[in-house]
Design a protein around this motif. Sequence first.
Motif, PDB file in Angstrom:
ATOM      1  N   GLN A 280      -6.896 -88.199 -90.325  1.00  0.00           N
ATOM      2  CA  GLN A 280      -6.957 -89.219 -91.517  1.00  0.00           C
ATOM      3  C   GLN A 280      -7.437 -90.417 -91.202  1.00  0.00           C
ATOM      4  O   GLN A 280      -8.191 -90.913 -92.140  1.00  0.00           O
ATOM      5  CB  GLN A 280      -5.357 -89.311 -91.880  1.00  0.00           C
ATOM      6  N   MET A 281      -7.343 -90.897 -89.865  1.00  0.00           N
ATOM      7  CA  MET A 281      -8.000 -92.085 -89.455  1.00  0.00           C
ATOM      8  C   MET A 281      -9.489 -92.037 -89.476  1.00  0.00           C
ATOM      9  O   MET A 281     -10.298 -92.804 -89.970  1.00  0.00           O
ATOM     10  CB  MET A 281      -7.571 -92.548 -88.115  1.00  0.00           C
ATOM     11  N   MET A 282     -10.090 -90.790 -88.925  1.00  0.00           N
ATOM     12  CA  MET A 282     -11.522 -90.607 -89.009  1.00  0.00           C
ATOM     13  C   MET A 282     -11.883 -90.495 -90.457  1.00  0.00           C
ATOM     14  O   MET A 282     -12.832 -90.937 -90.932  1.00  0.00           O
ATOM     15  CB  MET A 282     -11.776 -89.176 -88.200  1.00  0.00           C
ATOM     16  N   VAL A 289     -19.909 -94.422 -90.204  1.00  0.00           N
ATOM     17  CA  VAL A 289     -20.988 -93.570 -89.500  1.00  0.00           C
ATOM     18  C   VAL A 289     -22.112 -93.927 -89.755  1.00  0.00           C
ATOM     19  O   VAL A 289     -22.499 -94.257 -91.005  1.00  0.00           O
ATOM     20  CB  VAL A 289     -20.454 -92.136 -89.989  1.00  0.00           C
ATOM     21  N   GLN A 290     -22.988 -94.173 -88.818  1.00  0.00           N
ATOM     22  CA  GLN A 290     -24.534 -94.436 -88.863  1.00  0.00           C
ATOM     23  C   GLN A 290     -25.391 -93.079 -88.802  1.00  0.00           C
ATOM     24  O   GLN A 290     -24.940 -92.132 -88.096  1.00  0.00           O
ATOM     25  CB  GLN A 290     -24.886 -95.687 -88.066  1.00  0.00           C
ATOM     26  N   GLY A 301     -19.051 -96.074 -84.012  1.00  0.00           N
ATOM     27  CA  GLY A 301     -18.729 -97.236 -85.155  1.00  0.00           C
ATOM     28  C   GLY A 301     -17.541 -97.043 -85.825  1.00  0.00           C
ATOM     29  O   GLY A 301     -16.839 -97.914 -86.375  1.00  0.00           O
ATOM     30  N   MET A 302     -17.165 -95.730 -85.885  1.00  0.00           N
ATOM     31  CA  MET A 302     -15.757 -95.478 -86.815  1.00  0.00           C
ATOM     32  C   MET A 302     -14.497 -95.901 -86.200  1.00  0.00           C
ATOM     33  O   MET A 302     -13.799 -96.348 -86.754  1.00  0.00           O
ATOM     34  CB  MET A 302     -15.819 -93.833 -86.696  1.00  0.00           C
ATOM     35  N   MET A 303     -14.596 -96.177 -84.938  1.00  0.00           N
ATOM     36  CA  MET A 303     -13.371 -96.708 -84.091  1.00  0.00           C
ATOM     37  C   MET A 303     -13.598 -98.127 -83.690  1.00  0.00           C
ATOM     38  O   MET A 303     -12.888 -98.896 -82.968  1.00  0.00           O
ATOM     39  CB  MET A 303     -13.183 -95.847 -82.935  1.00  0.00           C
ATOM     40  N   VAL A 326     -13.479 -91.359 -66.679  1.00  0.00           N
ATOM     41  CA  VAL A 326     -14.711 -91.155 -66.698  1.00  0.00           C
ATOM     42  C   VAL A 326     -15.633 -91.357 -68.043  1.00  0.00           C
ATOM     43  O   VAL A 326     -15.326 -90.638 -69.051  1.00  0.00           O
ATOM     44  CB  VAL A 326     -15.348 -89.683 -66.011  1.00  0.00           C
ATOM     45  N   ASN A 327     -16.578 -92.343 -68.154  1.00  0.00           N
ATOM     46  CA  ASN A 327     -17.134 -92.599 -69.379  1.00  0.00           C
ATOM     47  C   ASN A 327     -18.631 -92.775 -69.027  1.00  0.00           C
ATOM     48  O   ASN A 327     -19.163 -93.481 -68.174  1.00  0.00           O
ATOM     49  CB  ASN A 327     -16.612 -93.830 -70.056  1.00  0.00           C
ATOM     50  N   GLY A 328     -19.440 -92.794 -70.095  1.00  0.00           N
ATOM     51  CA  GLY A 328     -21.136 -92.885 -70.168  1.00  0.00           C
ATOM     52  C   GLY A 328     -21.138 -94.302 -70.953  1.00  0.00           C
ATOM     53  O   GLY A 328     -20.655 -94.526 -72.143  1.00  0.00           O
ATOM     54  N   LEU A 329     -21.970 -95.167 -70.431  1.00  0.00           N
ATOM     55  CA  LEU A 329     -22.287 -96.318 -71.004  1.00  0.00           C
ATOM     56  C   LEU A 329     -23.249 -96.331 -72.172  1.00  0.00           C
ATOM     57  O   LEU A 329     -23.517 -97.222 -73.093  1.00  0.00           O
ATOM     58  CB  LEU A 329     -23.023 -97.359 -69.959  1.00  0.00           C
ATOM     59  N   ASP A 330     -23.711 -94.967 -72.357  1.00  0.00           N
ATOM     60  CA  ASP A 330     -24.550 -94.807 -73.660  1.00  0.00           C
ATOM     61  C   ASP A 330     -23.874 -93.883 -74.731  1.00  0.00           C
ATOM     62  O   ASP A 330     -24.705 -92.945 -75.215  1.00  0.00           O
ATOM     63  CB  ASP A 330     -25.958 -94.157 -73.188  1.00  0.00           C
ATOM     64  N   ASP A 331     -22.586 -93.791 -74.579  1.00  0.00           N
ATOM     65  CA  ASP A 331     -21.722 -92.815 -75.315  1.00  0.00           C
ATOM     66  C   ASP A 331     -21.885 -93.342 -76.961  1.00  0.00           C
ATOM     67  O   ASP A 331     -21.760 -94.253 -77.170  1.00  0.00           O
ATOM     68  CB  ASP A 331     -20.399 -92.844 -75.015  1.00  0.00           C
ATOM     69  N   GLN A 332     -22.607 -92.527 -77.542  1.00  0.00           N
ATOM     70  CA  GLN A 332     -22.862 -92.724 -79.100  1.00  0.00           C
ATOM     71  C   GLN A 332     -21.842 -92.156 -80.111  1.00  0.00           C
ATOM     72  O   GLN A 332     -22.058 -91.992 -81.225  1.00  0.00           O
ATOM     73  CB  GLN A 332     -24.117 -92.486 -79.569  1.00  0.00           C
TER      74      GLN A 332
END
Length: 430
Positions: A280-282, A289-290, A301-303, A326-332
């Motif tokens: 529901q949040m999404m 959304v872009q 951007g949704m969050m 574990v994360n990526g700095l370019d996570d779109q």
Amino acid sequence: MSQAVPTVLSVDPARALVDETFRVAVQNLPPGSPVTLHSLHRSEDEDFWEAFGHYVSDSGGTVSLAEDLSFGGTYTGKEAMGLLWSMRPVPGSREGLRLRKRNVCSPQLVNISVHSGHVEEGFGERVPLASTLAERWYLGPGVRRVEIREKGVRGTLFIPPGPGPFPGLMDMWGGGGGLIEYRSALLASHGYAALALEYFGADELESANVEFNYFETAFNIVSEHPQVIPDRVGIFGLSLGAIVTQYLASESSVIKPRCCVCVSGIHLYPRDESLRTFYQMMISNAHKVQVDKHNREIWRGMMLPLPEDRSQKLDLGKINCPVLLVNGLDDQNWPTVECAEDVAHMMRAAGKEHLLTRVEYPGTGHLIEPPYSPHFRATMFKKIHTQEKAILLWGGQTKPHSDAQEDSWNRILAFLQQHLFSSQNPRAKM
């Protein structure tokens, strides 16, 4: 290219796990000869994937991928595994493809060939100087595959060879749905009894109604298995699976995971009994959304901005086991790095910073897979909250993303080794 003796192409080992390196070498070339090394894989979806590199043989007439530079192709430089991680769909393929193994009981077959000259296209019409076949396996020798259909839980348990008992893992993928087995099979090949958990069907909207006691039941199925050490069971989640992992670690009073691995996850989720509120949040944030110039959807951007209201996110200060983010700095796709910083703040404020390990990679997107998997910057995705199809932009650049997959997998295995095999396990100060 005229030759007195046949060209010899070797791959060693020719049969290996997908996270193992191999050595590709060519012999009996004329010195200083330009050649192209090419790899080709036919997926289970009947799509073709390829990679290639341009080389020049040395004075002895040899080329070694581990020692020589590629001067062009789908990768450049000294890249022993470039023929795998730089794979891409062949020209003319369908849009938005993603390469995933469905049947882990069979190998990924990769045809590797060497061609005269520096070739860019039309490999199918060319006769190679030599070719050979490499087998890449997710399922190691002796690993058992056991279907789980009990207490309403659906999944597959992979049990390592030997008498056991073994450390256990509950393994969850993201919002694409379905039963995804290949990471669990690979984890079992490294000594963990790993449950690939299906928590909603690929063509169903039922995920919104999955209550969290489903995951607690699944966790207990793993911990109560006779070949699992009951107090050494962890949770591994990617994307939506990482949200579930963080929920269970922070909110569940029923289970106590020994450790957690969260890849590309966020903690923006009201504490609720099912995933319904998250979807529901999404939907309510869909206007954020872009799309890029190729009409690919960007969801991060949704969050954003991150809510200051603590009731709108999981309280990770309540976690009492070691956690690896574990994360990526370019996570779109999701604002994973911003969320990781917020998680660190929560755990620091709760006096539990010693339980948190963070690794972040530049040029890396959302879909951080086991090593040498191709990089998927954008793929077709069926949105579970609307059932619509779209091309999602995941992010990342091929070379840094692939480096991150290799490094993060080694870090994940070391983290699991430390906390699931070791008799010592840091816990929060109670």
